[in-house]
Scaffold this active site. Structure first.
Site, PDB file in Angstrom:
ATOM      1  N   TYR A 141      30.392  28.721  39.638  1.00 33.50           N
ATOM      2  CA  TYR A 141      30.779  29.468  40.495  1.00 33.50           C
ATOM      3  C   TYR A 141      29.714  27.654  41.304  1.00 33.50           C
ATOM      4  O   TYR A 141      30.005  27.859  42.724  1.00 33.50           O
ATOM      5  CB  TYR A 141      30.195  30.993  41.229  1.00 33.50           C
ATOM      6  CG  TYR A 141      31.590  31.472  40.717  1.00 33.50           C
ATOM      7  CD1 TYR A 141      32.128  31.451  39.586  1.00 33.50           C
ATOM      8  CD2 TYR A 141      31.457  32.561  41.834  1.00 33.50           C
ATOM      9  CE1 TYR A 141      33.291  32.015  39.545  1.00 33.50           C
ATOM     10  CE2 TYR A 141      32.806  33.106  41.965  1.00 33.50           C
ATOM     11  CZ  TYR A 141      33.274  33.426  40.691  1.00 33.50           C
ATOM     12  OH  TYR A 141      34.427  34.137  40.641  1.00 33.50           O
ATOM     13  N   LYS A 189      33.394  32.055  25.345  1.00 32.63           N
ATOM     14  CA  LYS A 189      34.584  31.328  24.667  1.00 32.63           C
ATOM     15  C   LYS A 189      34.044  29.932  23.541  1.00 32.63           C
ATOM     16  O   LYS A 189      33.322  29.535  23.968  1.00 32.63           O
ATOM     17  CB  LYS A 189      34.882  31.002  25.652  1.00 32.63           C
ATOM     18  CG  LYS A 189      36.339  29.934  25.214  1.00 32.63           C
ATOM     19  CD  LYS A 189      37.988  30.682  24.795  1.00 32.63           C
ATOM     20  CE  LYS A 189      38.739  29.895  24.321  1.00 32.63           C
ATOM     21  NZ  LYS A 189      39.683  31.162  23.634  1.00 32.63           N
ATOM     22  N   ASP A 221      39.592  35.828  26.159  1.00 35.14           N
ATOM     23  CA  ASP A 221      40.632  36.209  25.013  1.00 35.14           C
ATOM     24  C   ASP A 221      41.228  37.658  24.519  1.00 35.14           C
ATOM     25  O   ASP A 221      41.933  38.651  24.779  1.00 35.14           O
ATOM     26  CB  ASP A 221      41.525  34.808  24.919  1.00 35.14           C
ATOM     27  CG  ASP A 221      40.825  33.831  23.822  1.00 35.14           C
ATOM     28  OD1 ASP A 221      39.822  34.936  23.638  1.00 35.14           O
ATOM     29  OD2 ASP A 221      41.750  33.422  22.589  1.00 35.14           O
ATOM     30  N   ASP A 245      34.059  38.045  36.745  1.00 35.64           N
ATOM     31  CA  ASP A 245      34.681  38.174  37.646  1.00 35.64           C
ATOM     32  C   ASP A 245      36.610  38.528  37.396  1.00 35.64           C
ATOM     33  O   ASP A 245      37.444  39.471  37.504  1.00 35.64           O
ATOM     34  CB  ASP A 245      35.439  37.176  38.889  1.00 35.64           C
ATOM     35  CG  ASP A 245      35.993  36.654  39.586  1.00 35.64           C
ATOM     36  OD1 ASP A 245      36.122  37.736  40.474  1.00 35.64           O
ATOM     37  OD2 ASP A 245      36.547  35.524  40.038  1.00 35.64           O
ATOM     38  N   ASP A 249      38.290  42.755  37.241  1.00 35.54           N
ATOM     39  CA  ASP A 249      39.584  42.759  38.145  1.00 35.54           C
ATOM     40  C   ASP A 249      40.671  43.676  37.347  1.00 35.54           C
ATOM     41  O   ASP A 249      40.971  44.609  38.121  1.00 35.54           O
ATOM     42  CB  ASP A 249      40.448  42.427  38.634  1.00 35.54           C
ATOM     43  CG  ASP A 249      39.572  41.769  40.020  1.00 35.54           C
ATOM     44  OD1 ASP A 249      38.491  41.861  40.536  1.00 35.54           O
ATOM     45  OD2 ASP A 249      40.809  41.188  40.955  1.00 35.54           O
TER      46      ASP A 249
HETATM   47  C1  IPM Z   1      34.428  38.937  43.406  1.00 34.05           C
HETATM   48  C2  IPM Z   1      34.990  38.359  44.186  1.00 34.05           C
HETATM   49  C3  IPM Z   1      34.209  37.049  45.257  1.00 34.05           C
HETATM   50  C4  IPM Z   1      33.704  36.023  43.209  1.00 34.05           C
HETATM   51  C5  IPM Z   1      34.905  35.921  45.758  1.00 34.05           C
HETATM   52  C6  IPM Z   1      35.779  36.367  47.207  1.00 34.05           C
HETATM   53  C7  IPM Z   1      33.664  35.229  45.715  1.00 34.05           C
HETATM   54  O1  IPM Z   1      36.276  38.236  43.960  1.00 34.05           O
HETATM   55  O2  IPM Z   1      33.519  40.068  43.926  1.00 34.05           O
HETATM   56  O3  IPM Z   1      35.071  39.194  42.473  1.00 34.05           O
HETATM   57  O4  IPM Z   1      34.236  35.562  42.783  1.00 34.05           O
HETATM   58  O5  IPM Z   1      32.838  36.662  43.188  1.00 34.05           O
HETATM   59 MN    MN Z   2      36.600  38.983  42.358  1.00 32.82          MN
END
Ligand code: IPM
Ligand code: MN
Ligand code: NAD
Length: 356
Positions: A141, A189, A221, A245, A249
């Site tokens: 990032y 990884k 993975d 990240d 999710d």
């Molecule tokens: C998160 C989001 C952010 C990230 C984006 C919007 C920059 O996806 O907070 O998980 O990738 O960190």
């Molecule tokens: Mn995210």
């Protein structure tokens, strides 16, 4: 307790879930006799529209001077083709870096009554209560050099971590694991990447200071697979920025909805608290977003920035009570049932807080 909280509602469903989290905050003030001063500031697409920059100086100054920052979400399709510095998301990356928020805690657990509302069999989801510890100010990032070649035919990013960066985030994860179920899985990884080999070696070295924590290492993975197959076996999951990240999710989906997940970003003086989800533009403005991730983020704010653990627990309990009473926003409602609106769900949670 008197406190100053900067609110950054942002874009899409960000303002709606921020309103919900603030309603919960006000119910806590009334019940426990606290006073919080809240001040809204611009960030993301909302800031770009008003000031042409995604993170105005004034916003960063207010955040730096606050006791805590609450963020809704950033992201607006209108800026999807804009250059990196003119995108709403760049504000989030900049404020994380500026506030020194290297430690991102993303807890994911099965909420009462939601055992069967996700994609997994209830027997697989049962008992799930895990914590993703995501490194937040390093890795791909932020790595330099980065860029798109002048001819537009190639692009590059840099993955770089130092021993110090790895050690400080690993320490956060070990400390958490020690206070939880004593298990830490570090995700990398290392079969391919030198950075991951350094990551693994550094985490392994730190383990000597935590004999009571059982440390394992997993390739990303395989970890992604285990998270879906056996989420309840995971206690604390430590990983770098990009892997964290993605896996967080996935943890949201495993628990039933991304809208359920809160987060705390810590590291220096001021913490930032935000739901894990984004601005969800397709459902914005319709009063249907799930506010639980935002409310639980407000609970994390009270606990981490003000030491108000009982108040945080009361919020969690009120959410649990509301779910137990059968209320569900659209993302977690069973087929054939009528979902509750965001505002309706929020009113039920604040009522539960006031009743207690
Ligand atoms: C998160 C989001 C952010 C990230 C984006 C919007 C920059 O996806 O907070 O998980 O990738 O960190
Ligand atoms: Mn995210
Ligand atoms: P998203 O998290 O906004 O949405 C992913 C999916 O989850 C969508 O189907 C959405 O409708 C659903 N969803 C998310 N939150 C929900 C909630 N509270 N209740 C019900 N459903 C919910 O991710 P995306 O669609 O990939 O990204 C949209 C925008 O948000 C992009 O601009 C992205 O960069 C940004 N984003 C911001 C953050 C943040 O501010 N921390 C995080 C992720 C994405």
């Amino acid at each position: 307790m008197n406190g100053h909280i900067v609110l950054l509602p942002g874009d899409g469903i960000g303002p709606e879930v921020t309103t919900a989290a603030c309603a919960v905050l006000h119910a806590v003030e009334a019940r426990f006799g606290h006073t919080f001063h809240t001040a809204p500031h611009l960030i993301g697409g909302a800031a770009l529209r008003a000031t042409q920059v995604p993170l105005p100086d004034e916003t960063l100054q207010a955040a730096t001077a606050a006791d805590a920052v609450f963020l809704g979400a950033v992201g607006d399709p209108a800026f999807d083709q804009a250059p990196p510095g003119k995108r709403p998301e760049s504000a989030l990356l900049a404020i994380r870096k500026a506030l020194g928020l290297y430690a991102n805690l993303r807890p994911a657990r099965v909420w009462s009554g939601l055992e069967a509302s996700g994609p997994l069999k209830p027997s697989v989801l049962a008992g799930t209560d895990l914590m993703v510890v995501r490194e937040l100010t390093g890795g791909l990032y932020y790595g330099e050099p980065r860029g798109l070649a002048a001819d537009g035919q190639s692009a590059h990013n840099t993955l770089r971590y130092s021993v110090d960066e790895i050690t400080r985030i690993a320490r956060v994860a070990f400390d958490l694991a020690r206070r939880r179920r004593g298990r830490l899985v570090s995700v990398d990884k290392a079969n391919v990447l030198e950075v991951s080999q350094l990551w693994r070696r550094t985490v392994q070295q730190l383990a000597t200071e935590y004999p009571e924590v059982v440390l394992t290492h997993e390739y990303v993975d395989s970890a992604a697979m285990k998270l879906a197959l056996a989420p309840s076996t995971i206690d604390v999951l430590l990983t770098e920025n990009l892997f964290g990240d993605i896996l967080s999710d996935e943890a949201g989906a495993v628990c039933g909805s991304l809208g359920l997940l809160p987060s705390a970003s810590l590291g220096a003086k001021v913490g930032l608290f935000e739901p894990v989800h984004g601005s969800a533009p397709t459902i914005a403005g319709r009063d249907i977003a799930n506010p639980i991730g935002a409310m639980a983020s407000m609970a994390m704010l009270l606990e981490h920035s003000f030491g108000l653990a009982s108040e945080a627990a009361a919020i969690t309990q009120a959410i649990d009570d509301t779910l137990s009473a059968g209320l569900r926003t659209a993302d977690i409602a069973d087929p054939g049932t009528t979902p509750a609106a965001t505002s309706q769900f929020t009113a039920a949670v604040t009522a539960a807080l006031s009743r207690a």
